[in-house]
Design an enzyme around this catalytic site. Structure first.
Site, PDB file in Angstrom:
ATOM      1  N   ASP A 125      34.574  21.690  36.421  1.00  0.00           N
ATOM      2  CA  ASP A 125      35.454  21.091  37.419  1.00  0.00           C
ATOM      3  C   ASP A 125      36.635  22.025  37.657  1.00  0.00           C
ATOM      4  OD1 ASP A 125      36.167  19.099  39.239  1.00  0.00           O
ATOM      5  OD2 ASP A 125      37.567  18.193  37.810  1.00  0.00           O
ATOM      6  N   HIS A 132      47.050  19.203  46.055  1.00  0.00           N
ATOM      7  CA  HIS A 132      46.930  18.476  44.783  1.00  0.00           C
ATOM      8  C   HIS A 132      47.676  19.222  43.675  1.00  0.00           C
ATOM      9  CE1 HIS A 132      45.184  16.171  41.489  1.00  0.00           C
ATOM     10  NE2 HIS A 132      44.738  17.291  40.942  1.00  0.00           N
ATOM     11  N   ARG A 141      56.055  19.118  36.299  1.00  0.00           N
ATOM     12  CA  ARG A 141      56.902  20.250  35.952  1.00  0.00           C
ATOM     13  C   ARG A 141      58.114  20.257  36.867  1.00  0.00           C
ATOM     14  NH1 ARG A 141      51.724  21.995  34.963  1.00  0.00           N
ATOM     15  NH2 ARG A 141      51.464  22.694  37.087  1.00  0.00           N
ATOM     16  N   GLU A 198      39.505  10.871  41.262  1.00  0.00           N
ATOM     17  CA  GLU A 198      39.831  12.098  41.991  1.00  0.00           C
ATOM     18  C   GLU A 198      38.757  12.322  43.036  1.00  0.00           C
ATOM     19  OE1 GLU A 198      40.386  15.372  39.271  1.00  0.00           O
ATOM     20  OE2 GLU A 198      42.446  14.772  38.831  1.00  0.00           O
ATOM     21  N   GLU A 200      36.613  14.503  45.236  1.00  0.00           N
ATOM     22  CA  GLU A 200      36.186  15.903  45.213  1.00  0.00           C
ATOM     23  C   GLU A 200      34.835  16.043  45.912  1.00  0.00           C
ATOM     24  OE1 GLU A 200      36.479  17.922  41.457  1.00  0.00           O
ATOM     25  OE2 GLU A 200      38.034  16.568  40.703  1.00  0.00           O
ATOM     26  N   ASP A 230      35.847  12.413  40.121  1.00  0.00           N
ATOM     27  CA  ASP A 230      36.188  12.847  38.763  1.00  0.00           C
ATOM     28  C   ASP A 230      37.160  11.818  38.175  1.00  0.00           C
ATOM     29  OD1 ASP A 230      36.869  14.226  36.455  1.00  0.00           O
ATOM     30  OD2 ASP A 230      38.262  15.563  37.492  1.00  0.00           O
ATOM     31  N   ARG A 234      44.931   9.409  33.099  1.00  0.00           N
ATOM     32  CA  ARG A 234      46.146  10.232  33.220  1.00  0.00           C
ATOM     33  C   ARG A 234      46.987  10.216  31.958  1.00  0.00           C
ATOM     34  NH1 ARG A 234      44.415  13.374  37.069  1.00  0.00           N
ATOM     35  NH2 ARG A 234      43.902  12.242  38.971  1.00  0.00           N
ATOM     36  N   GLN A 237      45.291  12.369  29.467  1.00  0.00           N
ATOM     37  CA  GLN A 237      45.420  13.745  29.963  1.00  0.00           C
ATOM     38  C   GLN A 237      46.814  14.321  29.675  1.00  0.00           C
ATOM     39  OE1 GLN A 237      44.601  14.019  34.174  1.00  0.00           O
ATOM     40  NE2 GLN A 237      44.797  16.246  34.236  1.00  0.00           N
ATOM     41  N   TYR A 241      46.667  17.662  27.236  1.00  0.00           N
ATOM     42  CA  TYR A 241      46.228  18.814  28.036  1.00  0.00           C
ATOM     43  C   TYR A 241      46.800  20.169  27.637  1.00  0.00           C
ATOM     44  CZ  TYR A 241      50.224  19.579  31.218  1.00  0.00           C
ATOM     45  OH  TYR A 241      51.432  19.908  31.766  1.00  0.00           O
ATOM     46  N   LYS A 250      38.787  13.504  30.920  1.00  0.00           N
ATOM     47  CA  LYS A 250      37.866  13.731  32.035  1.00  0.00           C
ATOM     48  C   LYS A 250      36.415  13.507  31.615  1.00  0.00           C
ATOM     49  CE  LYS A 250      40.974  15.673  34.894  1.00  0.00           C
ATOM     50  NZ  LYS A 250      41.107  15.383  36.318  1.00  0.00           N
ATOM     51  N   THR A 254      31.729  11.065  35.615  1.00  0.00           N
ATOM     52  CA  THR A 254      31.903  11.738  36.898  1.00  0.00           C
ATOM     53  C   THR A 254      30.797  11.188  37.789  1.00  0.00           C
ATOM     54  OG1 THR A 254      32.785  13.741  35.868  1.00  0.00           O
ATOM     55  CG2 THR A 254      31.835  13.972  38.072  1.00  0.00           C
ATOM     56  N   THR A 346      40.515  18.150  43.139  1.00  0.00           N
ATOM     57  CA  THR A 346      40.947  17.035  43.988  1.00  0.00           C
ATOM     58  C   THR A 346      41.360  17.537  45.365  1.00  0.00           C
ATOM     59  OG1 THR A 346      41.732  15.936  42.020  1.00  0.00           O
ATOM     60  CG2 THR A 346      42.517  15.063  44.119  1.00  0.00           C
ATOM     61  N   GLU A 360      48.742  10.803  42.757  1.00  0.00           N
ATOM     62  CA  GLU A 360      49.554  11.344  43.847  1.00  0.00           C
ATOM     63  C   GLU A 360      49.969  10.254  44.834  1.00  0.00           C
ATOM     64  OE1 GLU A 360      47.620  15.289  45.260  1.00  0.00           O
ATOM     65  OE2 GLU A 360      46.168  14.218  44.030  1.00  0.00           O
TER      66      GLU A 360
HETATM   67 MN    MN Z   1      39.043  16.999  38.906  1.00  0.00          MN
END
Ligand code: MN
Length: 419
Positions: A125, A132, A141, A198, A200, A230, A234, A237, A241, A250, A254, A346, A360
């Site tokens: 992925d 995104h 961030r 997500e 995709e 996907d 969150r 994640q 991550y 993840k 899927t 995404t 988002e």
């Molecule tokens: Mn993804």
């Protein structure tokens, strides 16, 4: 390219996903029978396994459609893919001379059970949607430095789990995992509270790589495309991550749509990607347009309620194409195989209504999305069904992908020994 007319009336309707121009590949069963390969045409399915069995459809010396997946057809290579398309156009086109022989291999899509259309060899992925990546980078961030320094140079991805890929219509169970609740220093083990989708596209690799391939060669290796969800936890994640990227967040599931829309069917909708801020290294440059103009939408339906469309976007928003991703994938010497699945990343667009995830759309939960009927969502609730759709709009017809749906089941209880 205008509509190619079929003797099957439903294939000539402007609103069908599956006109003669499309001819996507799936695997279906009916009335508890064995799964078999089929091609969608209008509101019907053509049983190509049956046609090969009686000798009406001949692709190779040995049967390749006697298995419930399309890998053996992919394995024959692009010349055979073209031959199959030409044969199908002959069988199903207006004025077909074999209509009476083909007719008995048609059955309605309604009532058919669909399966994964191919054996998924491995699954990667990517993170190739600029909007995104910008949105997520802004949230987690800093909006001033939202894109990581590598992002404009390299298609970033992670190796996912082929075992977690399921076909549209499969229920998905809210995962348990290790997460750190807001305001807490210490992690806990429990159900994800921020479970998300997500939007995709998935590219299906139809040829094995031999060493490093160019972007043009990579494009020719792609058999077709599916819609892909996907599913993403969150909170799991966010905790896991760094520094190696997504892992358990993840790996729950899927979901892909049941029909592989072939590259040949999408050819008229090829389009260029966005302008580059900085030139790409030569091995990633595209000799011609490698994206497609595919209008996409996501709808959400609470349990027992009508759906609300919550996002509309387009595949052409991607910064990197599947061909660039595949070419990049081979640079390490990593062998790519028939049946590899590449998630695009995404697909969000520039505006709020174009965002391809709830993360988002609700801006990390700060701005919940209001559904028709007044319910709100920051993340998915148990019982929610997520529906993704996509289509290329031609002149009086569309090349559609069908739908990619999944319903979220409540998590299992935490076992006593895990408390
Ligand atoms: Mn993804």
């Amino acid at each position: 390219m205008p509509l190619m007319r079929s003797w099957i009336a439903s294939a000539n309707r402007p609103d069908t996903d599956f006109p003669l121009n499309n001819l996507p590949c799936g695997v279906f069963s009916r009335d508890g029978g064995e799964p078999r390969c089929g091609v969608a045409i209008g509101d019907m399915i053509l049983d190509v396994t049956g046609m090969e069995d009686v000798g009406l459809l001949h692709l190779a010396d040995d049967p390749v459609l006697d298995v419930p997946f399309w890998n053996e057809v992919m394995d024959l290579g692009p010349d055979a893919w073209t031959r199959l398309r030409i044969l199908l156009l002959g069988f199903l086109g207006e004025g077909s001379e074999v209509k009476s022989q083909v007719e008995r291999f048609l059955s309605p899509q309604a009532g058919a059970t669909m399966y994964l259309p191919f054996l998924v060899s491995e699954y990667t992925d990517f993170y190739a949607g600029r909007h995104h990546a910008f949105n997520v980078g802004s949230m987690f961030r800093d909006p001033a430095n939202a894109l990581p320094p590598n992002w404009l140079h390299i298609p970033i991805g992670y190796n996912g789990r082929a075992s977690s890929v399921v076909v549209s219509g499969t229920d998905v169970r809210r995962p348990l995992g290790q997460l750190r609740p807001p305001g807490s220093e210490a992690p806990v083990f429990g159900p994800s509270q921020r479970f998300d989708f997500e939007l995709e596209m998935g590219a299906v690799v139809g040829r094995p790589s031999q060493g490093m391939v160019s972007v043009a060669e990579a494009d020719a290796m792609i058999f077709g495309y599916v819609l892909l969800n996907d599913w993403s936890a969150r909170d799991i994640q966010a905790w896991e991550y760094q520094p190696l990227g997504p892992f358990q967040s993840k790996a729950t599931a899927t979901t892909i749509s049941p029909w592989i829309v072939t590259r040949a069917a999408l050819e008229s909708f090829r389009c260029a990607g966005p302008d580059r801020d900085v030139p790409l290294l030569p091995y990633l440059r595209e000799p011609r347009p490698m994206l497609y103009d595919i209008a996409l939408e996501v709808a959400l339906a609470p349990e027992g309620k009508a759906e609300t469309v919550i996002s509309r976007t387009n595949y052409r928003e991607m910064y990197y194409s599947a061909a660039q991703q595949l070419a990049h994938h081979t640079t390490s010497g990593c062998p790519m195989n028939v049946g590899d699945l590449l998630g695009s990343g995404t697909i969000s667009g520039p505006d709020k209504g174009n965002r391809g995830s709830l993360l988002e759309l609700s801006w990390g939960g700060k701005e919940p999305v209001t559904l028709d009927g007044g319910e709100t969502r920051s993340f998915l609730a148990d019982g929610d069904t997520v529906v993704m759709r996509g289509a290329c709009q031609g002149d009086g017809y569309r090349i559609g992908f069908g739908s990619c749906t999944g319903r979220l089941l409540p998590s299992l209880p935490v076992p006593d020994w895990a408390r």
